[in-house]
Design a protein around this motif. Structure first.
Motif, mmCIF file in Angstrom:
data_model
loop_
_atom_site.group_PDB
_atom_site.id
_atom_site.type_symbol
_atom_site.label_atom_id
_atom_site.label_comp_id
_atom_site.label_asym_id
_atom_site.label_seq_id
_atom_site.Cartn_x
_atom_site.Cartn_y
_atom_site.Cartn_z
ATOM 1 N N LEU C 119 13.790 -53.234 10.191
ATOM 2 C CA LEU C 119 15.164 -52.837 9.908
ATOM 3 C C LEU C 119 15.537 -53.218 8.475
ATOM 4 N N ALA C 120 15.163 -54.417 8.086
ATOM 5 C CA ALA C 120 15.503 -54.880 6.743
ATOM 6 C C ALA C 120 14.836 -54.002 5.686
ATOM 7 N N ALA C 121 13.664 -53.480 6.006
ATOM 8 C CA ALA C 121 12.973 -52.628 5.036
ATOM 9 C C ALA C 121 13.620 -51.246 4.982
ATOM 10 N N VAL C 122 13.877 -50.681 6.156
ATOM 11 C CA VAL C 122 14.388 -49.316 6.206
ATOM 12 C C VAL C 122 15.785 -49.229 5.601
ATOM 13 N N ARG C 123 16.598 -50.222 5.892
ATOM 14 C CA ARG C 123 17.987 -50.159 5.404
ATOM 15 C C ARG C 123 18.181 -51.123 4.243
ATOM 16 N N ARG C 124 17.205 -51.140 3.309
ATOM 17 C CA ARG C 124 17.240 -52.220 2.332
ATOM 18 C C ARG C 124 18.413 -52.140 1.367
ATOM 19 N N GLU C 125 19.048 -50.976 1.300
ATOM 20 C CA GLU C 125 20.168 -50.883 0.377
ATOM 21 C C GLU C 125 21.486 -51.278 1.052
ATOM 22 N N ARG C 126 21.418 -51.448 2.377
ATOM 23 C CA ARG C 126 22.676 -51.661 3.102
ATOM 24 C C ARG C 126 22.960 -53.145 3.311
ATOM 25 N N ARG C 127 24.154 -53.386 3.851
ATOM 26 C CA ARG C 127 24.581 -54.774 3.992
ATOM 27 C C ARG C 127 23.815 -55.502 5.093
ATOM 28 N N ALA C 129 20.874 -55.218 6.069
ATOM 29 C CA ALA C 129 19.559 -55.646 5.593
ATOM 30 C C ALA C 129 19.686 -56.898 4.743
ATOM 31 N N THR C 130 20.742 -56.957 3.938
ATOM 32 C CA THR C 130 20.943 -58.140 3.114
ATOM 33 C C THR C 130 21.148 -59.367 3.987
ATOM 34 N N VAL C 131 21.934 -59.181 5.037
ATOM 35 C CA VAL C 131 22.183 -60.301 5.947
ATOM 36 C C VAL C 131 20.866 -60.797 6.530
ATOM 37 N N ILE C 132 20.039 -59.863 6.999
ATOM 38 C CA ILE C 132 18.751 -60.243 7.581
ATOM 39 C C ILE C 132 17.902 -60.983 6.546
ATOM 40 N N SER C 133 17.896 -60.442 5.325
ATOM 41 C CA SER C 133 17.064 -61.050 4.292
ATOM 42 C C SER C 133 17.515 -62.467 3.977
ATOM 43 N N VAL C 134 18.813 -62.636 3.838
ATOM 44 C CA VAL C 134 19.329 -63.969 3.535
ATOM 45 C C VAL C 134 18.994 -64.930 4.666
ATOM 46 N N ALA C 135 19.177 -64.446 5.907
ATOM 47 C CA ALA C 135 18.896 -65.304 7.056
ATOM 48 C C ALA C 135 17.430 -65.720 7.063
ATOM 49 N N SER C 136 16.531 -64.773 6.783
ATOM 50 C CA SER C 136 15.112 -65.131 6.835
ATOM 51 C C SER C 136 14.765 -66.065 5.679
ATOM 52 N N GLN C 137 15.409 -65.835 4.552
ATOM 53 C CA GLN C 137 15.171 -66.725 3.405
ATOM 54 C C GLN C 137 15.572 -68.158 3.764
ATOM 55 N N SER C 203 7.916 -56.595 4.014
ATOM 56 C CA SER C 203 7.200 -56.092 2.840
ATOM 57 C C SER C 203 6.101 -55.107 3.241
ATOM 58 N N ALA C 204 5.479 -55.333 4.409
ATOM 59 C CA ALA C 204 4.470 -54.367 4.861
ATOM 60 C C ALA C 204 5.134 -53.022 5.152
ATOM 61 N N THR C 205 6.322 -53.064 5.749
ATOM 62 C CA THR C 205 7.029 -51.821 6.048
ATOM 63 C C THR C 205 7.465 -51.123 4.767
ATOM 64 N N LEU C 206 7.956 -51.905 3.826
ATOM 65 C CA LEU C 206 8.367 -51.323 2.543
ATOM 66 C C LEU C 206 7.195 -50.600 1.901
ATOM 67 N N GLY C 221 8.405 -32.132 10.066
ATOM 68 C CA GLY C 221 9.523 -32.062 10.990
ATOM 69 C C GLY C 221 9.924 -33.363 11.654
ATOM 70 N N ARG C 222 9.373 -34.487 11.185
ATOM 71 C CA ARG C 222 9.828 -35.753 11.748
ATOM 72 C C ARG C 222 11.046 -36.237 10.972
ATOM 73 N N THR C 223 11.877 -36.975 11.650
ATOM 74 C CA THR C 223 12.956 -37.629 10.924
ATOM 75 C C THR C 223 12.382 -38.865 10.239
ATOM 76 N N ARG C 224 13.186 -39.441 9.369
ATOM 77 C CA ARG C 224 12.716 -40.620 8.654
ATOM 78 C C ARG C 224 12.263 -41.713 9.628
ATOM 79 N N THR C 225 13.111 -41.982 10.597
ATOM 80 C CA THR C 225 12.784 -43.019 11.566
ATOM 81 C C THR C 225 11.589 -42.613 12.423
ATOM 82 N N GLY C 226 11.592 -41.339 12.818
ATOM 83 C CA GLY C 226 10.494 -40.854 13.657
ATOM 84 C C GLY C 226 9.164 -41.009 12.963
ATOM 85 N N ALA C 227 9.122 -40.661 11.684
ATOM 86 C CA ALA C 227 7.873 -40.762 10.930
ATOM 87 C C ALA C 227 7.440 -42.218 10.824
ATOM 88 N N LEU C 228 8.406 -43.100 10.617
ATOM 89 C CA LEU C 228 8.066 -44.518 10.486
ATOM 90 C C LEU C 228 7.480 -45.047 11.789
#
Lengths: 601, 375, 322
Positions: C119-127, C129-137, C203-206, C221-228
């Protein structure tokens, strides 16, 4: 296609990037506090950290002048924490130093040593990595008595081995690079190459790793002291404070909070600094990379000619792109272009690198990288595609519009069998399943001329040649008989003999299925085989479009003519030998016309 | 008239790579990257090595340059064997033979300044003389502003970077240039410029050239001899007109027929005036005059590189009567040559005689524009 | 594949042998030996010599090593030098605490780190994801032992929901009680390891997100999430797995600390005690066990990667042109 911008990063740029980066700022501050606390603790602490004051036990913070309170013996917690910074910083630095001193030579030996020796070193590293730092540190502490040096030694050795593993991969990457090859061909000796090319280029990675070693060393030190194998009594360690206060946790919970917080903030500082360093030295992540000049063919600036707007009546157009503008990171990369394709028509989109031709294609499919701003209009069958949600776009992709990409080697999922990948659009759009889609995949494989299709659908992508993989790409694209096929430099990565066959296949299939073709390439010779009409792009604009014949022989825009001249100048000319052969022209070839296309820069 | 000397000679070059084992007890497989390749580069020659991917072109280059050890076969330079070994043992060879690699984005160390990149062979090969002056000289020779010497590679475009790479190769004043796909990473328009530069330099400096390419157009424009490789094996070789004009081997024929070609150029009313009208007309004749031995040269004798004609374009080979002997020329020493009579002493001054390429003439907007932009 | 497994097994055996040498050598560095501990400070030199002879300590080092080494494959890790009890038996007992602790923590860490990392990788520009990143840090920065103490503070001291320390004396006789006493330790270990894991998954997902084959799948024809999900996960699994292999060592070390914080009678506590007592044979056995686990997991990871990525499993074929 866009080359990575390499780091030419002088130190000052890195520092500036660090400060601008939020992580770098926070991390730098935390580390600075830790580093500052050490000299401070040597010259001044509010109280003697070891002084027992029976009159002031269990004081809460801010009571009796004790900032963080006192413990059961009345020792000032703030002073203790301040003094504890020495142990942490010393061990962090010493561990990093030992890790570097051990890891770098090991990595060099493993990467550059004689083959068998290097293999031995790699084995040694793999075994040694299985010994966790804490374990070794405990045993060493038991042998030599706990001290900063046994701890730093064990931690340094353990992480030196980790470092060696990472550094080895980095060294091998740099050693395999073209610039090292060029240096060797320039007569550079191995040691000189290591000094001048390898070390400077792995330095950023090393720095990042060392800052991480410092973080882990701080954590390990705390754990070690907590377990009772840290430096003995007079020395103060945050880990041991935690150990000493644990029994009183229910009575005075704050006493375990302070030392833990100190450790956590130090580790956070090292980690954030490491992350920021990595970002600051990675040119790909730099916010705004300095603009590298692009090669320009200098032609007189003429206003766009022949951008005859939509020559087709609106209802006849399959694809109509109007005033498409794409901005990425504030830069306009496609600047208000118009394109129209009739059903079954073949349009060649020509341009050099950076002209925006591939982005235009990706925009049609809604596959632009995140963060790209797109304005204008893209209508397929009269339906606006821009602004459609991903789910609806996905329904169009693969069924009405499909795409073949440039790099057949990377375009297929390496972990999925060929047949599955060919059948993917059929499963998605036609609802095919199981046997049915398997059979369809075999048919498609046969249709695109893959040998032995029944066998081949069970193969993995890496077992196919580049040309075969591109055929698979075409099979995927044409599986649902789309109305429009976009081919982005589909043959650029292929050998000429393969290229010819792929072009023929594309043309034949598109013709047979009545599919319109948008063919994107930099190669005029290629495009002339598969296009009825040509659009020429340059720096984000379509500067000219028209029928193939006219563009080739009577182009309006100077740029188009310059491009044609350059292409003719470097192209193979089969007629050059017609009269020369036999006469034996010793300097074959036509005089290239670069004098007229001006020199670079 | 002595026959031109053979500079580089490879005999029976073979290189194999081990394949991973398929079974526990079977022998590990081997794969030939190169199998019995012979090659001869005569002084003044431009030899094109042609082949598709997997033909063994890169392997051949590594072996020819002593960067890798052959499983069988030898490489000789002027009858002295080139044995891969410590850098010092090959200094003599590297002074004579230099390389230009394919991708200028990766062949320049991103952390080195242009000056250090170009001076690298001078330093490593212990070439005497003022290195900085030499760097400026060769930068000017490839059409770059010597002022750019303090910059980093990423500040340059692809074409400019390839010029830097060429400057590096020219720095130690070699006799042979080995170019590995020197233009295939570049845009079409830049490609023509770099090819022109290469041709111009080899002619002017009397360099011999080995050009490895998958692009027959490039080979046709630069080389007078061709060697066709496929899967590591030599298929056909000879003078380009013969091999490319009348190929004997089916593979060469297939290769030639597969090349996409532009429909032939029919004359049209609008002349392709691509130069700026402002460019002084006088520049062009001078430039043309500076490049003899091109199309204007009437076809003379049959076969590869008529020695007499080519010899005029470069200093006489070492060891002939006109040269003191096998000893190394002093750095940047004047090279005596019979032609042209007015030929300046060092090749760099020869280049400054050409207005378009010169470093100081405003008629060439090339690097001056860049300098302004960066200023 | 069989060739690979055979080779990799041989390598594993070699590594284990190397590890045993290292372990043995490391422990012989200890000054003083079990004889002094057994005999106590009153023992005279003759008594000590007798004790040494009984324990086999007077034999040449190589002989001692050989004896120990040849016993290991039979499952005999020797006997304690202090009380003569079988090391193997004791380890088996302690593993009943450490095993569930480590495995539970690993599963728990995977359960939250993998989805959150993606989730943090896919939504890295959103808030979010930032919360997740800070928490993991933060999660990475917090010392495991401190996390343990804070959890005790929160769930045992402030709100007495779970036992703060210890393990039922009768072990798993009352599974409910045993599980209750393992909840906080497992959570502690999982939080610390999961934070590290999360960043790797991210980072592996990114990395995978930028791959061409995801674009191909979306073009089909896959969506972004579907392809991932369809193509990305398998491909990202490789790097995450190899990191897991290394991370097992951290997990085991974490277990040592956690057992100490929660006074659990596991392998970690046993090791800490035995190092203090200089009970060589036991420490040897314990270290060997931990190292062997790490090496064996490394072996499993390598095999798993070959299964996931067909490119690794296949012999490079000479390419056939189309």
């Amino acid at each position: 296609m866009k080359a990575l911008r390499a780091p030419g990063a002088p130190t000052r740029t890195v520092l500036r990037a660090l400060v601008r980066d939020r992580n770098g700022l926070i991390g730098g501050t935390l580390v600075a506090i830790l580093v500052g606390a050490v000299p401070l603790s040597l010259v001044w602490t509010p109280y003697d950290p070891t002084a027992v004051d029976p009159n002031a036990p269990w004081l809460l913070p801010f009571r009796g002048g004790h900032l963080l309170g006192t413990d059961m013996l009345g020792r000032d917690q703030f002073s203790l924490i301040l003094v504890g910074s020495r142990e942490t910083l010393l061990i962090a630095l010493a561990s990093a130093g030992i890790a570097a001193a051990l890891g770098l030579p090991l990595a060099l030996a493993a990467a550059l040593g004689p083959r068998r020796f290097a293999a031995g070193v790699v084995q040694l590293i793999d075994v040694a990595i299985a010994f966790p730092a804490l374990l070794t540190a405990m045993i060493l502490a038991a042998v030599f008595g706990g001290s900063v040096w046994t701890a730093a030694g064990a931690i340094g050795v353990a992480f030196g081995v980790h470092l060696a593993r990472i550094a080895r991969a980095e060294i091998e990457r740099v050693h395999g690079s073209d610039y090292v090859l060029a240096a060797t061909a320039s007569g550079s000796s191995t040691w000189r190459t290591v000094r001048r090319h390898i070390l400077p280029n792995i330095a950023p990675t090393l720095l990042v790793q060392l800052s991480l070693v410092m973080a882990v060393a701080s954590l390990t030190e705390a754990a070690l002291s907590y377990l009772g194998y840290g430096s003995p009594a007079p020395a103060v360690s945050w880990g041991r404070i935690l150990h000493d206060q644990q029994p009183y946790i229910s009575a005075r919970p704050l006493l375990v909070v302070w030392p833990g917080l100190a450790v956590a903030l130090s580790v956070l500082g090292f980690n954030l600094l490491g992350d920021a360093l990595r970002d600051a030295t990675d040119p790909r992540l730099r916010r705004r990379a300095p603009e590298a000049p692009t090669d320009t063919v200098d032609v007189e600036r003429t206003d766009e000619v022949g951008t005859s707007r939509a020559s087709l009546p609106a209802h006849a157009a399959l694809l109509r792109v109007t005033d498409l503008t794409i901005r990425i990171a504030g830069r306009t990369v496609v600047d208000g272009i118009d394109l129209t394709l009739a059903p079954g028509e073949r349009l060649g989109l020509i341009g050099e690198s950076g002209s925006g031709k591939s982005l235009t294609a990706l925009a049609v499919l809604g596959l632009l990288p995140e963060g790209a701003e797109v304005t204008g209009s893209i209508r397929l069958d009269g339906v606006e595609l821009l602004g459609k949600p991903e789910r609806e776009l996905a329904r169009v992709r693969g069924s009405r519009v499909a795409m073949v990409f440039q790099e057949p080697l990377t375009a297929l999922d390496p972990t999925m069998r060929i047949g599955r990948q060919i059948a993917e659009p059929l499963r998605l759009h036609r609802g095919m399943t199981g046997r049915q889609s398997d059979r369809a995949a075999i048919d498609l494989a046969a249709r695109v001329g893959l040998p032995d299709p029944a066998e081949l659908v069970r193969a993995w992508p890496h077992q196919l040649s580049g040309g075969q993989r591109q055929r698979v790409g075409i099979a995927i694209a044409l599986a649902c008989r789309p109305a429009l096929l976009i081919a982005d430099e589909p043959t650029t990565a292929l050998d000429v003999t393969v290229q010819r066959d792929i072009l023929a296949l594309l043309d034949e299939l598109a013709h047979e299925q009545g599919t319109a073709l948008l063919f994107i390439t930099h190669d005029l010779a290629v495009v002339s085989r598969v296009s009825d009409r040509i659009a020429v792009m340059r720096t984000g604009r379509v500067i000219e479009q028209g029928p193939l014949e006219r563009i080739l022989h009577d182009a309006d825009a100077d740029y188009t003519r310059a491009l044609l001249a350059a292409a003719r100048a470097t192209a193979f000319d089969a007629t050059a030998f017609d009269d020369a052969f036999g006469a034996g022209d010793p300097t074959p070839g036509v005089h290239t016309s670069t004098e007229t296309v001006e020199a670079p820069l | 008239m002595t026959a031109p000397a053979v500079l580089l000679r490879a005999e029976g070059l073979t290189r194999t790579y081990r394949l991973p084992r398929r079974s526990l007890w079977g022998p590990a497989g081997r794969r030939y990257a190169l199998r019995g390749v012979d090659l001869e580069l005569v002084e003044g020659d431009a030899l094109g090595v042609v082949g598709e991917s997997g033909a063994g072109k890169s392997t051949l280059i590594r072996l020819l340059l002593g960067l890798d050890r052959a499983d069988a076969g030898t490489v000789h330079y002027r009858d002295r064997e080139v044995r891969p070994g410590p850098a010092r043992s090959l200094t003599w060879f590297r002074r004579e033979v230099q390389i230009v690699l394919q991708d200028p984005m990766s062949s320049l160390d991103p952390r080195s300044r242009v000056r250090d990149i170009v001076a690298e062979p001078l330093e490593c090969l212990r070439v005497e003389g003022d290195h900085d002056a030499r760097v400026d000289e060769v930068l000017a020779a490839v059409g770059l502003d010597p002022q750019t010497r303090t910059r980093y590679p990423h500040e340059f475009s692809g074409g400019q970077r390839q010029r830097i790479a060429i400057a590096r190769a020219l720095a130690p004043d070699p006799r042979v240039l080995v170019a590995d796909e020197p233009v295939s990473a570049l845009d079409v328009s830049v490609r023509a410029q770099i090819l022109d530069l290469l041709r111009d330099l080899t002619t002017r400096l009397g360099l011999s050239l080995i050009l490895v390419s998958h692009d027959l157009g490039v080979v046709q424009h630069l080389c007078n001899n061709v060697l066709v490789l496929k899967s590591g094996e030599p298929l056909e070789s000879g003078p380009s007109p013969q091999v490319l004009g009348n190929p004997q081997h089916p593979y060469t024929q297939a290769l030639l027929s597969a090349i996409p070609t532009l429909p032939t150029h029919t004359p049209h009313p609008k002349p392709a005036t691509l130069t700026k009208p402002a460019a002084p007309d006088s520049a062009r004749p001078a430039f043309e005059a500076g490049k003899p031995g091109r199309r204007s040269t009437p076809p003379s004798t049959k076969g590869p590189a008529p020695p007499a004609q080519r010899a005029r374009l470069r200093p006489p080979p070492v060891g002939t009567s006109e040269d003191p002997g096998p000893g190394r020329r002093p750095e940047c020493a004047p090279r005596e040559g019979p032609w042209p009579p007015t030929k300046p002493k060092s090749f760099i001054s020869a280049s400054t005689a050409k207005p378009e390429r010169s470093a100081s003439t405003p008629a060439s907007p090339s690097w001056t524009r860049c300098a302004k932009r960066s200023a | 594949m069989t060739v690979f497994v055979a080779r990799r097994l041989a390598l594993l055996a070699l590594s284990l042998l190397g590890a045993s040498v290292l372990t043995f050598a490391l422990l012989r560095l200890l000054p003083g030996d079990a004889a002094t501990s057994v005999g106590g400070i009153t023992a005279d030199s003759a008594q000590l010599r007798a004790i040494r002879h009984d324990l086999g300590l007077d034999r040449p080092l190589l002989v001692q090593y050989w004896t120990w080494l040849t016993d290991v494959p039979t499952g005999d890790l020797g006997n304690s030098q202090l009380n003569g009890s079988s090391v193997t038996d004791e380890l088996g007992e302690k593993l009943r605490v450490t095993g569930p602790l480590v495995l539970g923590a690993l599963l728990l860490a995977l359960a939250f780190a993998v989805p959150l990392g993606m989730l943090a990788a896919v939504r890295r520009e959103r808030r979010d994801a930032t919360v997740i990143s800070v928490a993991s840090q933060l999660g990475i920065a917090l010392p495991t032992l401190w996390v343990g103490l804070l959890l005790i503070l929160l769930f045992a001291v402030q709100t007495p929901l779970l036992p703060a320390q210890g393990f039922p004396v009768d072990g798993w006789a009352d599974p409910g009680e045993a599980v209750r006493s393992l909840v906080l330790p497992t959570l502690t270990l999982a939080l610390s390891e999961g934070a590290v894991l999360l960043r790797f998954v991210r980072s592996a997902t990114l990395d995978v997100l930028h791959r061409d084959y995801l674009r191909t799948a979306r073009a089909a024809g896959r969506t972004r999430t579907g392809a991932l999900l369809r193509h990305g996960v398998r491909n990202a699994a490789g790097p995450v797995l190899s990191m897991l292999g290394v991370q097992v060592a951290a997990l085991l070390v974490g277990a040592i600390v956690v057992e100490k914080v929660f006074t659990l009678p596991g392998v970690g506590s046993m090791l800490v005690a035995d190092v203090g007592n200089r009970d060589l044979v036991k420490v040897q056995g314990e270290v060997m066990l931990l190292v062997a686990i790490v090496l064996f997991v490394g072996f499993l990871v390598d095999v798993a990667q070959r299964l996931i990525d067909p490119r690794l499993a296949d012999v490079r074929r000479p390419e056939v042109s189309a």
